[in-house]
Design an enzyme around this catalytic site. Structure first.
Site, short mmCIF file in Angstrom:
data_model
loop_
_atom_site.label_atom_id
_atom_site.label_comp_id
_atom_site.label_asym_id
_atom_site.label_seq_id
_atom_site.Cartn_x
_atom_site.Cartn_y
_atom_site.Cartn_z
N GLU A 1 9.33 -4.05 13.05
CA GLU A 1 9.13 -2.89 12.18
C GLU A 1 7.83 -2.21 12.64
O GLU A 1 6.76 -2.83 12.62
CB GLU A 1 8.98 -3.36 10.72
CG GLU A 1 8.75 -2.22 9.75
CD GLU A 1 8.52 -2.72 8.31
OE1 GLU A 1 7.79 -3.70 8.12
OE2 GLU A 1 9.08 -2.10 7.40
N CYS B 1 9.62 1.80 3.54
CA CYS B 1 10.55 0.71 3.86
C CYS B 1 11.96 1.25 4.02
O CYS B 1 12.83 0.55 4.51
CB CYS B 1 10.51 -0.35 2.79
SG CYS B 1 11.14 0.26 1.24
N SER C 1 5.34 -7.01 3.36
CA SER C 1 5.92 -7.38 4.66
C SER C 1 6.67 -8.72 4.54
O SER C 1 6.39 -9.54 3.66
CB SER C 1 4.82 -7.48 5.71
OG SER C 1 3.85 -8.42 5.30
N GLU D 1 -4.96 -3.83 -1.86
CA GLU D 1 -6.41 -3.57 -1.82
C GLU D 1 -6.73 -2.30 -1.02
O GLU D 1 -7.86 -1.86 -0.97
CB GLU D 1 -7.17 -4.78 -1.26
CG GLU D 1 -6.82 -5.20 0.17
CD GLU D 1 -5.62 -6.15 0.25
OE1 GLU D 1 -4.59 -5.89 -0.41
OE2 GLU D 1 -5.70 -7.12 1.02
N ARG D 2 -5.70 -1.72 -0.37
CA ARG D 2 -5.93 -0.49 0.42
C ARG D 2 -6.03 0.75 -0.46
O ARG D 2 -6.73 1.69 -0.13
CB ARG D 2 -4.78 -0.27 1.40
CG ARG D 2 -4.43 -1.49 2.19
CD ARG D 2 -4.93 -1.37 3.63
NE ARG D 2 -4.57 -2.57 4.34
CZ ARG D 2 -5.44 -3.49 4.74
NH1 ARG D 2 -6.72 -3.37 4.50
NH2 ARG D 2 -5.03 -4.55 5.40
N LYS E 1 -1.25 -7.18 -9.21
CA LYS E 1 -2.21 -7.33 -8.11
C LYS E 1 -1.79 -6.31 -7.06
O LYS E 1 -0.94 -6.57 -6.23
CB LYS E 1 -2.15 -8.76 -7.56
CG LYS E 1 -3.40 -9.27 -6.86
CD LYS E 1 -3.82 -8.47 -5.65
CE LYS E 1 -2.96 -8.64 -4.44
NZ LYS E 1 -3.27 -7.62 -3.39
N PHE F 1 0.81 -1.22 0.00
CA PHE F 1 0.00 0.00 0.00
C PHE F 1 0.84 1.27 0.00
O PHE F 1 0.36 2.33 -0.37
CB PHE F 1 -0.94 0.01 1.23
CG PHE F 1 -0.25 0.45 2.50
CD1 PHE F 1 -0.11 1.80 2.80
CD2 PHE F 1 0.28 -0.47 3.39
CE1 PHE F 1 0.55 2.22 3.96
CE2 PHE F 1 0.94 -0.06 4.54
CZ PHE F 1 1.06 1.29 4.82
P1 NAD Z 1 1.54 -6.61 3.12
O1 NAD Z 1 2.56 -7.68 3.19
O2 NAD Z 1 0.44 -6.62 4.11
O3 NAD Z 1 0.83 -6.61 1.68
C1 NAD Z 1 1.57 -6.60 0.49
C2 NAD Z 1 0.78 -7.32 -0.59
O4 NAD Z 1 0.57 -8.68 -0.19
C3 NAD Z 1 -0.60 -6.72 -0.85
O5 NAD Z 1 -0.84 -6.70 -2.23
C4 NAD Z 1 -1.53 -7.67 -0.13
O6 NAD Z 1 -2.80 -7.77 -0.74
C5 NAD Z 1 -0.81 -9.00 -0.20
N1 NAD Z 1 -1.10 -9.86 0.95
C6 NAD Z 1 -1.42 -9.47 2.21
N2 NAD Z 1 -1.62 -10.54 3.00
C7 NAD Z 1 -1.40 -11.63 2.23
C8 NAD Z 1 -1.44 -13.05 2.48
N3 NAD Z 1 -1.73 -13.53 3.69
N4 NAD Z 1 -1.15 -13.87 1.47
C9 NAD Z 1 -0.85 -13.41 0.24
N5 NAD Z 1 -0.81 -12.08 -0.05
C10 NAD Z 1 -1.08 -11.21 0.93
O7 NAD Z 1 2.35 -5.22 3.16
P2 NAD Z 1 1.76 -3.74 3.23
O8 NAD Z 1 1.21 -3.50 4.59
O9 NAD Z 1 0.91 -3.46 2.06
O10 NAD Z 1 3.11 -2.89 3.03
C11 NAD Z 1 3.98 -2.57 4.09
C12 NAD Z 1 5.16 -3.51 4.14
O11 NAD Z 1 5.85 -3.50 2.90
C13 NAD Z 1 6.20 -3.09 5.16
O12 NAD Z 1 6.68 -4.23 5.82
C14 NAD Z 1 7.31 -2.45 4.32
O13 NAD Z 1 8.59 -2.47 4.90
C15 NAD Z 1 7.25 -3.31 3.12
N6 NAD Z 1 7.86 -2.66 1.98
C16 NAD Z 1 9.07 -3.11 1.56
C17 NAD Z 1 9.71 -2.51 0.49
C18 NAD Z 1 11.03 -3.02 0.01
O14 NAD Z 1 11.43 -2.68 -1.10
N7 NAD Z 1 11.74 -3.83 0.78
C19 NAD Z 1 9.11 -1.43 -0.14
C20 NAD Z 1 7.86 -0.98 0.31
C21 NAD Z 1 7.24 -1.61 1.37
#
Ligand code: NAD
Length: 499
Positions: free
Chosen positions: A384, A281, A226, A176-177, A173, A149
């Site tokens: 985090e 991140c 994450s 969804e937020r 994909k 998101f």
């Molecule tokens: P998230 O892991 O909750 O969601 C990321 C994606 O995964 C979304 O599209 C979501 O729909 C999907 N998802 C969520 N739960 C899932 C599940 N159980 N099974 C399969 N898919 C699922 O992350 P977020 O809250 O959207 O983003 C924040 C996180 O992203 C933080 O941890 C941040 O550090 C990380 N991030 C990392 C980088 C990097 O380059 N390392 C960059 C940006 C964000």
């Protein structure tokens, strides 16, 4: 209420699964739209369209493909304000920061205009008598990406620009937020001349992700989000025989040496710790001053700056430094972690809990917090937080400071502030973190270098953007050709070697 769609084969398509997620305006805490959550059948529909469209796109010569990206850059500039407004209204970040989100993606589109150069192969003339050998980079076919998101414009572009420039079809994909901007980007790319079916957006949650992992036609998955989900997708995606790169969470430390320019350090930490409400991140979430005197000066200088940060809605324009966090759950989680820090004995020198903004009482605002005397066994250090919270871990020596960075499970970004070249060089060389800043708090590499962390921040062999992206989105084919002239040789039964 507005019902968002998928974008499949050049059309806005309503969801058919009957499942939806609420999309909020985090500043007012109200649902503004609902987004469909795709079933496996809807993913399959997009895959079929991608599979049908991709061979013709791959056959377009790279220079013509690059021209579509050139036009995309123009359209991104044309629609910058519209994109930023849509982004801020669903994410909550300020408008200048939302434009930065679009621009950092646009820069990767610009880089990918160099695809004809980047896709050039290798050629050996005369590898043997009458033998030439050449390697070419070919697209994978149908590729997919799953994005978080916090950068709803930048990260999708980091994935789909190189994938498409290399001749693939791409299924996104998004989170969804905040799904509106990804849909707008797909429309814009088609306006730029991209054929239908080459970039599609399928909204969804775990069900859609599992369908992507299971779909045999999809050749690769890029993921950013994450760490637990990164590990899940990396493990299952690789087991399904796909090429996978997953980027996860972070805990970025900034080491402050006694000789650092403290004004510079404080400016840097305020922006990197609290900008975008800490939902980056590459945010700095841990300050590690070296020496008690350095720590005292740092905390003394930080307190008034943190206290005077302006928290508010993006609609307040320049009057706001940081907006709300993404959901009510994120707000509750951040406040609970701050509580845990106090309970575990850290000193909360600026307390952002209980922050209220008149007229926006239902918004997901979290006031900025600053901790002193944090130790490495505390939850606020280990986890985090992804909120506007900066933790200070006091150390006595450089070795102790560098040890904390080295021992942390995450290794996305880090920074050191010093005037000493020896220390800076030693740090850059020894540290086990993927992106390093020297007197630079958020060392996000530009488009033509690659982006990626180490340790639990990244899974897979190749980074995002830069030359690695073209390696990730292509596979190498090597051709050995012989055009016999003169005498013919008989069959050979042992492996050929250079004679
Ligand atoms: P998230 O892991 O909750 O969601 C990321 C994606 O995964 C979304 O599209 C979501 O729909 C999907 N998802 C969520 N739960 C899932 C599940 N159980 N099974 C399969 N898919 C699922 O992350 P977020 O809250 O959207 O983003 C924040 C996180 O992203 C933080 O941890 C941040 O550090 C990380 N991030 C990392 C980088 C990097 O380059 N390392 C960059 C940006 C964000």
């Amino acid at each position: 209420m507005k019902e968002l769609t998928h974008y499949i084969n050049g059309e806005h398509v309503k969801g058919t699964s009957g499942r939806f997620a609420d999309v909020y305006n985090p500043a007012i805490g109200e649902v503004t739209a609902k987004t469909p959550l795709a079933s496996a059948a809807e993913i399959d529909l997009a895959v079929q369209a991608a599979e049908a469209a991709q061979p013709a796109w791959a056959a377009v010569n790279p220079q013509r493909r690059a021209r579509v990206l050139m036009k995309m850059v123009d359209l991104l500039h044309r629609d910058m304000d519209k994109l930023a407004e849509a982004l801020s209204s669903e994410h909550g970040k300020t408008l200048p920061d939302a434009k930065g989100d679009v621009i950092r993606g646009l820069e990767v589109v610009e880089y990918c205009i160099g695809a004809p150069e980047l896709l050039k192969g290798e050629y050996t003339d005369g590898a043997g008598p009458g033998i030439d050998m050449y390697s070419m980079r070919q697209p994978l076919g149908v590729t997919a990406g799953i994005t978080p998101f916090n950068f709803p414009a930048m990260i999708p572009m980091w994935m789909f620009a190189p994938a498409i420039a290399a001749g693939n079809a791409f299924i996104l994909k998004p989170s969804e937020r905040d799904p509106s901007v990804p849909l707008m980007l797909a429309e814009l790319f088609e306006e730029a001349g991209l054929p239908k079916g080459i970039l599609q957006v399928v909204n969804g949650d775990k069900e859609a992700v599992d369908a992507i992992i299971a779909h045999e036609t999809i050749q690769s998955i890029g993921f950013v989000g994450s760490t637990p989900i990164a590990e899940y997708i990396y493990g299952n995606g690789c087991a399904a025989g796909k090429r996978v790169q997953c980027f996860g969470g972070a805990k970025n430390h900034a080491i402050i040496m006694p000789d650092a320019d403290m004004d510079n350090v404080v400016d840097a930490l305020i922006g990197a710790g609290y900008g975008a409400a800490g939902e980056r991140c590459m945010a700095i979430s841990v300050a590690v001053p070296v020496g008690q005197e350095t720590a005292d000066r740092l905390i003394e200088a930080l307190i008034p700056r943190v206290e005077s940060l302006k928290v508010g809605p993006y609609t307040a324009g320049d009057d706001v430094d940081l907006g709300p966090v993404i959901t009510a759950e994120a707000k509750a989680r951040i406040n609970a972690l701050v509580d845990s820090g106090v309970e575990q004995g850290a000193k909360l020198v600026v307390d952002g809990r209980g922050f209220k903004l008149q007229g926006y009482e239902n918004g997901f605002f979290v006031g900025p917090s600053l901790f002193d005397n944090v130790t490495t066994d505390m939850e606020i250090y280990k986890q985090e937080i992804f909120g506007p919270v900066l933790s200070t871990v006091r150390t006595d020596t450089y070795e102790e400071a560098i040890g904390h960075v080295m021992d942390h499970q995450y290794g996305n970004g880090t920074a050191i502030f010093t005037r000493d070249g020896d220390t800076a060089r030693d740090f850059a060389s020894r540290i086990n973190v993927g992106m390093v800043g020297i007197n630079v708090p958020i060392p996000v590499p530009l488009a033509y270098h690659t982006f990626g962390g180490w340790k639990k921040s990244a899974f897979g062999d190749l980074n995002q953007h830069g030359p690695d992206a073209f390696k990730f989105y292509t596979r190498t084919k090597t051709v050995t050709s012989r055009w016999p002239s003169g005498a013919k040789e008989g069959a050979e039964f042992s492996i050929p070697t250079m004679k």
